[in-house]
Design an enzyme around this catalytic site. Structure first.
Site, PDB file in Angstrom:
ATOM      1  N   ARG A  36     -70.292  15.128  -0.472  1.00 35.08           N
ATOM      2  CA  ARG A  36     -68.676  14.388  -1.323  1.00 35.08           C
ATOM      3  C   ARG A  36     -67.786  13.782  -0.397  1.00 35.08           C
ATOM      4  O   ARG A  36     -67.151  12.667  -0.562  1.00 35.08           O
ATOM      5  CB  ARG A  36     -68.174  15.469  -1.972  1.00 35.08           C
ATOM      6  N   LYS A  54     -78.026  26.147 -20.598  1.00 42.80           N
ATOM      7  CA  LYS A  54     -76.753  25.560 -21.546  1.00 42.80           C
ATOM      8  C   LYS A  54     -76.904  24.341 -22.292  1.00 42.80           C
ATOM      9  O   LYS A  54     -76.608  23.323 -22.426  1.00 42.80           O
ATOM     10  CB  LYS A  54     -75.265  25.345 -20.627  1.00 42.80           C
ATOM     11  N   GLY A  86     -75.638  19.582  -9.910  1.00 36.07           N
ATOM     12  CA  GLY A  86     -76.132  20.661  -8.838  1.00 36.07           C
ATOM     13  C   GLY A  86     -77.355  21.094  -8.747  1.00 36.07           C
ATOM     14  O   GLY A  86     -77.319  20.634  -7.437  1.00 36.07           O
ATOM     15  N   GLY A  96     -70.082  17.463 -14.527  1.00 41.25           N
ATOM     16  CA  GLY A  96     -70.216  17.720 -15.732  1.00 41.25           C
ATOM     17  C   GLY A  96     -69.506  16.002 -16.318  1.00 41.25           C
ATOM     18  O   GLY A  96     -69.709  15.417 -17.242  1.00 41.25           O
TER      19      GLY A  96
HETATM   20  P1  AMP Z   1     -76.684  23.924 -16.571  1.00 38.91           P
HETATM   21  O1  AMP Z   1     -75.523  24.539 -16.266  1.00 38.91           O
HETATM   22  O2  AMP Z   1     -76.673  24.290 -17.960  1.00 38.91           O
HETATM   23  O3  AMP Z   1     -77.377  22.872 -15.910  1.00 38.91           O
HETATM   24  O4  AMP Z   1     -77.401  25.212 -16.265  1.00 38.91           O
HETATM   25  C1  AMP Z   1     -78.446  25.321 -14.782  1.00 38.91           C
HETATM   26  C2  AMP Z   1     -79.051  26.975 -14.645  1.00 38.91           C
HETATM   27  O5  AMP Z   1     -80.135  26.927 -15.681  1.00 38.91           O
HETATM   28  C3  AMP Z   1     -79.206  27.177 -13.310  1.00 38.91           C
HETATM   29  O6  AMP Z   1     -78.324  28.166 -12.626  1.00 38.91           O
HETATM   30  C4  AMP Z   1     -81.128  28.049 -13.291  1.00 38.91           C
HETATM   31  O7  AMP Z   1     -80.645  29.205 -12.806  1.00 38.91           O
HETATM   32  C5  AMP Z   1     -80.347  27.931 -15.621  1.00 38.91           C
HETATM   33  N1  AMP Z   1     -81.527  27.812 -15.588  1.00 38.91           N
HETATM   34  C6  AMP Z   1     -82.808  27.280 -16.310  1.00 38.91           C
HETATM   35  N2  AMP Z   1     -84.244  27.567 -16.187  1.00 38.91           N
HETATM   36  C7  AMP Z   1     -83.918  29.341 -17.095  1.00 38.91           C
HETATM   37  C8  AMP Z   1     -84.676  29.415 -17.077  1.00 38.91           C
HETATM   38  N3  AMP Z   1     -85.774  29.152 -17.707  1.00 38.91           N
HETATM   39  N4  AMP Z   1     -83.970  30.660 -18.606  1.00 38.91           N
HETATM   40  C9  AMP Z   1     -82.865  31.158 -17.210  1.00 38.91           C
HETATM   41  N5  AMP Z   1     -81.883  30.673 -16.593  1.00 38.91           N
HETATM   42  C10 AMP Z   1     -82.476  29.299 -16.283  1.00 38.91           C
END
Ligand code: AMP
Length: 387
Positions: free
Chosen positions: A37, A197, A344, A367
């Site tokens: 960054r 999410k 990230g 974001g």
């Molecule tokens: P996001 O902030 O929505 O991009 O989500 C990122 C997070 O999703 C990371 O911390 C991953 O550990 C989690 N993640 C990815 N795949 C899975 C899964 N199959 N089950 C639970 N958590 C997950």
């Protein structure tokens, strides 16, 4: 077109307040673990130094609740000293007489880094008294903090409304890359979405319908889509309130002729055992895409003209469930397609594997880049003057 620093005239000897995103990871000794960054803002800083401005740089770092010595911007100022020897001074305050005194002594072509903006709670509240204080430091405001451009904080949204303003080279590039990728994509345009999410990711998928040719969905969010298709997901993460919406997005995407590919196998946890499975049984938690899925995705990635990737394909933090993300990172790096990676974990996977130079654009804002992928504007950029 937003005004950029190139469009600012007669700025020599002027006081310029530059908002950077120096939210870098630090270890417990205050050493910077990844300076990406900082490196990303160097072209803007260099330009303003070469224009002989009196440069006041501000940023946030982490999520402090008041003063926190472990989240000081001092290590960042030290890092900048290596780029600009004998030109950088650090002020350990955000507001007050010490800052004002240091600014009044600042020579043209030199830099003053002030302390972490978030040590003052008024920063995130976009408090008018804090905005007024920051605006009083400078004649011109430049925003290069893409990572917080989706936020309405004092140091980006508030100050931009008070001073003549422009964006730096980093924000200029981020806006250009996303604009061109969505308006004029190289085809086939393959989008890869992962992460957990699903609520945050649905708007991205919705916006990409009719724009991308193929969408590959993995990570935790995939289970909401798989359930919408009537496929067993065991105990995998799911947002039951969004299953119907996921179903209608799948229908709409397919109606628009888009190729939507969901995982066909998984690496899962069954009690405390890691297992591979084509079909998840009731006791399994799917935590990564399986080999077949990774190969299926890699095939699409190989023949892509343009790739946009956001989010890990599995529970990336856990060694047992990061293979899928690594395989996709490798496929994207190997592909000759124009590639954009944001978020990230996805950017982290690329950097960890040493593929940084193989990606055309690694976004510096998770974001903020997601908002652009949703087709939304960013509040802190909205308030920058247009040409
Ligand atoms: P996001 O902030 O929505 O991009 O989500 C990122 C997070 O999703 C990371 O911390 C991953 O550990 C989690 N993640 C990815 N795949 C899975 C899964 N199959 N089950 C639970 N958590 C997950």
């Amino acid at each position: 077109m937003k005004r950029t620093i190139r469009d600012l005239k007669n700025i020599q000897d002027k006081r310029v307040l530059l908002r950077c995103d120096f939210n870098v990871p630090l270890d417990k000794y205050g050493d910077i673990l990844d300076a990406t960054r900082i490196d990303a803002s160097i072209p803007t800083i260099k330009y303003l130094v070469n224009q002989n401005c009196k440069l006041i740089i501000c940023s946030h770092l982490g999520r402090p609740k008041g003063y926190d010595k472990f989240l000081s911007l001092f290590p960042v100022a030290v890092c900048l000293m290596k780029y600009f020897p004998n030109k950088v001074k650090f002020c350990p305050k955000v507001v007050g007489d010490e800052v004002k005194r240091d600014i009044s002594k600042l020579k043209s072509g030199n830099i003053l880094v002030i302390e972490n903006l978030r040590f003052d709670p008024r920063e995130e509240e976009n408090d008018p008294t804090f905005v007024k204080e920051l605006a009083s430091y400078a004649d011109i405001y430049v925003d290069d903090a893409f990572g917080v451009a989706h936020r309405k904080h004092a140091s980006n949204y508030g100050v931009a409304l008070k001073l003549p303003n422009a964006v730096g080279f980093l924000i200029e590039k981020e806006l250009k890359v996303f604009d061109e990728a969505f308006k004029n994509p190289k085809r086939p345009f393959v989008a890869i979405f992962g992460g957990a999410k699903v609520k945050d990711k649905l708007p991205l998928i919705k916006n990409i319908i009719g724009k991308a040719d193929t969408v590959l969905i993995g990570g935790g969010m995939a289970y909401t889509f798989l359930l919408a298709e009537g496929i067993n997901i065991g105990k995998s993460i799911v947002d039951l309130s969004l299953v119907d919406e996921a179903k209608s997005i799948l229908d709409e995407a397919r109606k628009a002729g888009m190729n939507v590919i969901l995982p066909v196998d998984h690496v899962a946890l069954k009690y405390d055992r890691v297992v591979k499975a084509d079909n998840l049984d009731a006791d399994m938690i799917g935590l990564d895409i399986g080999k077949k899925t990774a190969k299926l995705f890699a095939k699409e990635i190989k023949s892509a003209g343009q790739i946009v990737w956001n989010g890990p394909l599995g529970k990336y933090e856990d060694k047992a469930f990061r293979k899928g993300t690594f395989m996709i990172a490798k496929a994207v790096a190997k592909s000759s397609a124009y590639s954009i990676v944001g978020g990230g974990d996805s950017v982290g996977a690329i950097n960890t594997l040493g593929f940084t130079d193989k990606i055309d654009h690694l976004s510096t804002g998770g974001g903020a880049s997601m908002k652009l992928m949703e087709g939304k504007t960013l509040p802190a950029i909205e308030v920058i003057d247009t040409l």
